[in-house]
Design a protein around this motif. Structure first.
Motif, PDB file in Angstrom:
ATOM      1  N   ALA A  68       0.855  -1.189   0.000  1.00 56.85           N
ATOM      2  CA  ALA A  68       0.000   0.000   0.000  1.00 56.85           C
ATOM      3  C   ALA A  68       0.891   1.240   0.000  1.00 56.85           C
ATOM      4  O   ALA A  68       1.935   1.267   0.651  1.00 56.85           O
ATOM      5  CB  ALA A  68      -0.912  -0.008   1.218  1.00 56.85           C
ATOM      6  N   PRO A  69       0.499   2.293  -0.759  1.00 60.47           N
ATOM      7  CA  PRO A  69       1.366   3.463  -0.892  1.00 60.47           C
ATOM      8  C   PRO A  69       1.811   4.098   0.410  1.00 60.47           C
ATOM      9  O   PRO A  69       2.839   4.761   0.442  1.00 60.47           O
ATOM     10  CB  PRO A  69       0.498   4.418  -1.722  1.00 60.47           C
ATOM     11  N   ALA A  70       1.071   3.897   1.511  1.00 57.43           N
ATOM     12  CA  ALA A  70       1.438   4.530   2.776  1.00 57.43           C
ATOM     13  C   ALA A  70       2.372   3.663   3.614  1.00 57.43           C
ATOM     14  O   ALA A  70       2.858   4.105   4.654  1.00 57.43           O
ATOM     15  CB  ALA A  70       0.181   4.853   3.588  1.00 57.43           C
TER      16      ALA A  70
ATOM     17  N   ARG B 137      -0.210   4.559 -11.939  1.00 55.28           N
ATOM     18  CA  ARG B 137       1.052   4.017 -12.453  1.00 55.28           C
ATOM     19  C   ARG B 137       2.221   4.336 -11.532  1.00 55.28           C
ATOM     20  O   ARG B 137       3.245   3.641 -11.549  1.00 55.28           O
ATOM     21  CB  ARG B 137       1.330   4.554 -13.859  1.00 55.28           C
ATOM     22  N   GLU B 138       2.104   5.387 -10.722  1.00 57.08           N
ATOM     23  CA  GLU B 138       3.169   5.715  -9.768  1.00 57.08           C
ATOM     24  C   GLU B 138       3.428   4.563  -8.811  1.00 57.08           C
ATOM     25  O   GLU B 138       4.541   4.410  -8.292  1.00 57.08           O
ATOM     26  CB  GLU B 138       2.804   6.978  -8.979  1.00 57.08           C
TER      27      GLU B 138
ATOM     28  N   ALA C  21      -2.104  -5.272 -12.628  1.00 61.03           N
ATOM     29  CA  ALA C  21      -3.242  -4.378 -12.371  1.00 61.03           C
ATOM     30  C   ALA C  21      -2.931  -2.939 -12.738  1.00 61.03           C
ATOM     31  O   ALA C  21      -3.851  -2.138 -12.954  1.00 61.03           O
ATOM     32  CB  ALA C  21      -3.647  -4.461 -10.903  1.00 61.03           C
ATOM     33  N   ARG C  22      -1.658  -2.599 -12.842  1.00 60.46           N
ATOM     34  CA  ARG C  22      -1.257  -1.224 -13.160  1.00 60.46           C
ATOM     35  C   ARG C  22      -0.791  -1.066 -14.605  1.00 60.46           C
ATOM     36  O   ARG C  22      -0.362   0.011 -14.998  1.00 60.46           O
ATOM     37  CB  ARG C  22      -0.168  -0.779 -12.179  1.00 60.46           C
ATOM     38  N   LEU C  23      -0.890  -2.138 -15.379  1.00 59.79           N
ATOM     39  CA  LEU C  23      -0.490  -2.087 -16.778  1.00 59.79           C
ATOM     40  C   LEU C  23      -1.654  -2.266 -17.752  1.00 59.79           C
ATOM     41  O   LEU C  23      -1.641  -1.694 -18.842  1.00 59.79           O
ATOM     42  CB  LEU C  23       0.554  -3.186 -17.076  1.00 59.79           C
ATOM     43  N   VAL C  24      -2.653  -3.059 -17.384  1.00 60.99           N
ATOM     44  CA  VAL C  24      -3.680  -3.462 -18.360  1.00 60.99           C
ATOM     45  C   VAL C  24      -4.896  -2.545 -18.287  1.00 60.99           C
ATOM     46  O   VAL C  24      -5.171  -1.898 -17.263  1.00 60.99           O
ATOM     47  CB  VAL C  24      -4.095  -4.935 -18.153  1.00 60.99           C
TER      48      VAL C  24
ATOM     49  N   ARG D 117       7.079   3.527 -14.653  1.00 59.13           N
ATOM     50  CA  ARG D 117       5.872   4.334 -14.875  1.00 59.13           C
ATOM     51  C   ARG D 117       5.541   4.484 -16.356  1.00 59.13           C
ATOM     52  O   ARG D 117       4.400   4.802 -16.706  1.00 59.13           O
ATOM     53  CB  ARG D 117       6.069   5.720 -14.245  1.00 59.13           C
ATOM     54  N   ASN D 118       6.515   4.263 -17.234  1.00 58.48           N
ATOM     55  CA  ASN D 118       6.286   4.391 -18.680  1.00 58.48           C
ATOM     56  C   ASN D 118       5.989   3.056 -19.354  1.00 58.48           C
ATOM     57  O   ASN D 118       5.849   2.990 -20.575  1.00 58.48           O
ATOM     58  CB  ASN D 118       7.517   5.015 -19.347  1.00 58.48           C
ATOM     59  N   THR D 119       5.880   1.997 -18.551  1.00 56.61           N
ATOM     60  CA  THR D 119       5.749   0.654 -19.117  1.00 56.61           C
ATOM     61  C   THR D 119       4.508   0.515 -19.987  1.00 56.61           C
ATOM     62  O   THR D 119       4.569  -0.052 -21.091  1.00 56.61           O
ATOM     63  CB  THR D 119       5.717  -0.397 -17.994  1.00 56.61           C
TER      64      THR D 119
END
Length: 553
Positions: A22-24, A301-302, A323-326, A522-524
């Motif tokens: 998780a980001p935190a 994406r971060e 989950a962050r690419l598709v 992040r550019n993937t």
């Protein structure tokens, strides 16, 4: 429950792993800081080549010439993406082994971009660096770009200005590699793929065959030179004296030899003529975009900066990456409960259908069987396959050997080696041992292969290698009745670990062209969108082969 490098992990532990991302969370924060540091290292190395070339600006501009990257900017369509490839080629190579001063890129810029609306492979000699002289890996980098163009039916556009090979540092293998560049140009032309060359400066000796094997040649007046032997070599070999312009100038080749099809007045005029050629021949980009709007992932994406652990031995659920690419984070998983450490399923990226294969642990017999079956299903659907590598290898142990790990692993190798669909590999983390092979590593010729900055590639971990060699040495000492020299073994172990660690980094492997470039996580998604659309366009364009490339009769 399944076995990982550090033991076993069950579903409850996997849930805990996900919460740590998780980001935190502190783990995410550490991972993000580590990844950002690696991204900054790669970008800084890439910038070295840009800055070194830019130091030649005054010299170029005084002669009425544009810098290589200025030429590229004018050549490409404004507002369209340009995917630069193999940016770290040659870093810490023969030319300069010092990490503090070595300039990556091998004095050559290559990538996929649009010219007059046409998707092309573009190669630009970076004459701002050592006058564009061929370096140890320049030829191999150009050959790889040609191979991608041939596989994906891309016109090949090259902006040529090179001082040629460095005769003071002659290497016979470079001479042989050079022939491969010309072989591929002939194959591109014979496959019906236009080869278009703009000669800005010198194109001497073997380099003269760059325009000689092109279908369309533009030469810049009073700047371009193309000859098999320049004035110095000509005089040394035959005693004949001639100026560069007499031997190989643009006007001579346009009026007398027929090598030049167009003569340009300057760099900008030459670039405009290249754009006009692509417009005039009616080559169109046939990639079809979906009619419906493309939904971005539901996750930022971060987050990709913090998903992969700084320690490659720490397990991670690769579904977090997917989950962050598709599109819409929508992933249809195949056989989720069978061979659970191997994850595969269907998704779309920028509207392009794709099958995805990745790992949450080593490849075991069930996982290898599932992956082989899934590859066959993708072939049946004519669907590209994306391999997301984070793999410690094939599982080992008596039980797994008895279960047929070797033959099941061989099934996977057979399937991926012979799959006639585009295959794209992304090294997200670990790429160790035969896992590199089973997940379509460089040796298995994926259409594109990229690395994240944290990726590690090796036959095994450095500590494992050191321990293996230590056990061998201890066994030999026991059999010989000798005492074990603990200090010597400790020193040897340190050297082995250091050697493995140095060679496993993404920067090191990318410098040897073991990938097509290091990308910011992040550019993937954008990079995948470019290569998947490139592959889609290639499928729809018919190839009308002829017996040989277009010859200059």
């Amino acid at each position: 429950m399944w076995r990982l490098a550090g033991g076993t992990i069950d579903e409850e532990q996997m849930t805990t792993l996900a919460s740590n991302l998780a980001p935190a969370s502190p783990a995410y924060t550490r991972n993000k800081a580590h990844m950002l540091d690696l991204v900054e290292q790669v970008r800084a190395l890439e910038q070295r080549a840009v800055l070194r070339s830019a130091r030649s600006a005054a010299n170029f501009h005084a002669r009425g010439k544009l810098l290589p990257r200025e030429r590229l900017a004018h050549l490409l369509d404004s507002g369209r993406p340009f995917l630069e490839l193999m940016t770290l080629a040659g870093y810490c190579g023969i030319e300069d082994r010092d990490p503090a001063t070595s300039i990556p890129g091998s004095a050559l810029i290559v990538g996929i971009g649009h010219i007059s609306g046409v998707r092309c492979m573009v190669a630009v000699n970076d004459a701002g660096i050592s006058a564009g002289a061929m370096q140890s890996l320049t030829g191999q980098k150009l050959i790889r770009a040609q191979e991608i163009a041939l596989a994906h039916k891309l016109p090949f556009v090259q902006l040529v200005e090179s001082a040629g090979g460095n005769l003071k540092k002659y290497r016979v293998e470079r001479f042989i590699v050079g022939g491969g560049m010309f072989y591929n140009l002939a194959r591109l032309s014979a496959a019906g793929l236009p080869v278009i060359s703009l000669i800005h400066g010198s194109s001497a000796a073997g380099g003269a065959y760059l325009p000689g094997l092109s279908d369309y040649v533009v030469m810049v007046r009073q700047q371009a030179r193309a000859f098999l032997a320049g004035p110095a070599l000509l005089k040394a070999a035959t005693g004949e004296e001639a100026t560069e312009e007499e031997l190989g100038g643009a006007d001579m080749h346009a009026r007398t030899s027929g090598l030049a099809d167009y003569v340009a007045e300057n760099d900008l005029d030459g670039i405009a003529r290249i754009r006009d050629i692509l417009r005039a021949i009616g080559w169109t980009d046939t990639a079809v975009l979906p009619a419906s709007p493309i939904r971005p992932p539901r996750h930022d994406r971060e987050d990709l900066l913090g998903v992969m652990p700084a320690d490659a031995r720490t397990p991670v659920d690769m579904r977090e990456v997917i989950a962050r690419l598709v599109d819409d984070s929508d992933f249809h998983e195949f056989k989720q409960l069978y061979g659970a450490p191997t994850v595969c399923g269907y998704a779309t990226v920028h509207g392009q259908p794709v099958g995805i294969l990745t790992n949450n642990g080593p490849l075991d017999p069930a996982g290898a069987t599932k992956a082989a079956e899934f590859i066959q299903l993708c072939v049946q659907l004519d669907r590209p396959i994306l391999f997301l590598q984070n793999i410690t290898g094939f599982i080992v142990g008596r039980a797994h050997e008895e279960a047929g790990m070797i033959k099941h692993g061989a099934k996977l190798i057979q399937a991926l080696s012979n799959a006639p669909v585009p295959r794209i590999t992304l090294l997200c983390g670990a790429s160790f041992g035969a896992g590199n092979y089973g997940m379509c590593g460089r040796a298995f010729k994926p259409d594109f292969l990229f690395s994240w900055p944290n990726a590690k590639t090796a036959v095994m971990g450095g500590e494992q290698a050191a321990m293996t060699m230590r056990m061998v040495a201890e066994g030999a000492a026991r059999r010989a009745g000798r005492a074990v020299d603990e200090d010597a073994l400790a020193q040897e172990s340190r050297e082995i670990v250091d050697n493995f660690n140095e060679q496993s980094t993404a920067i090191y492997t990318s410098s040897l062209l073991l990938d097509d470039g290091i990308i910011d996580p992040r550019n993937t998604r954008e990079v995948l969108g470019v290569v998947l659309k490139t592959a889609a366009a290639a499928k729809t364009r018919p190839v009308i082969p002829i017996q040989f490339g277009v010859a200059r009769f």
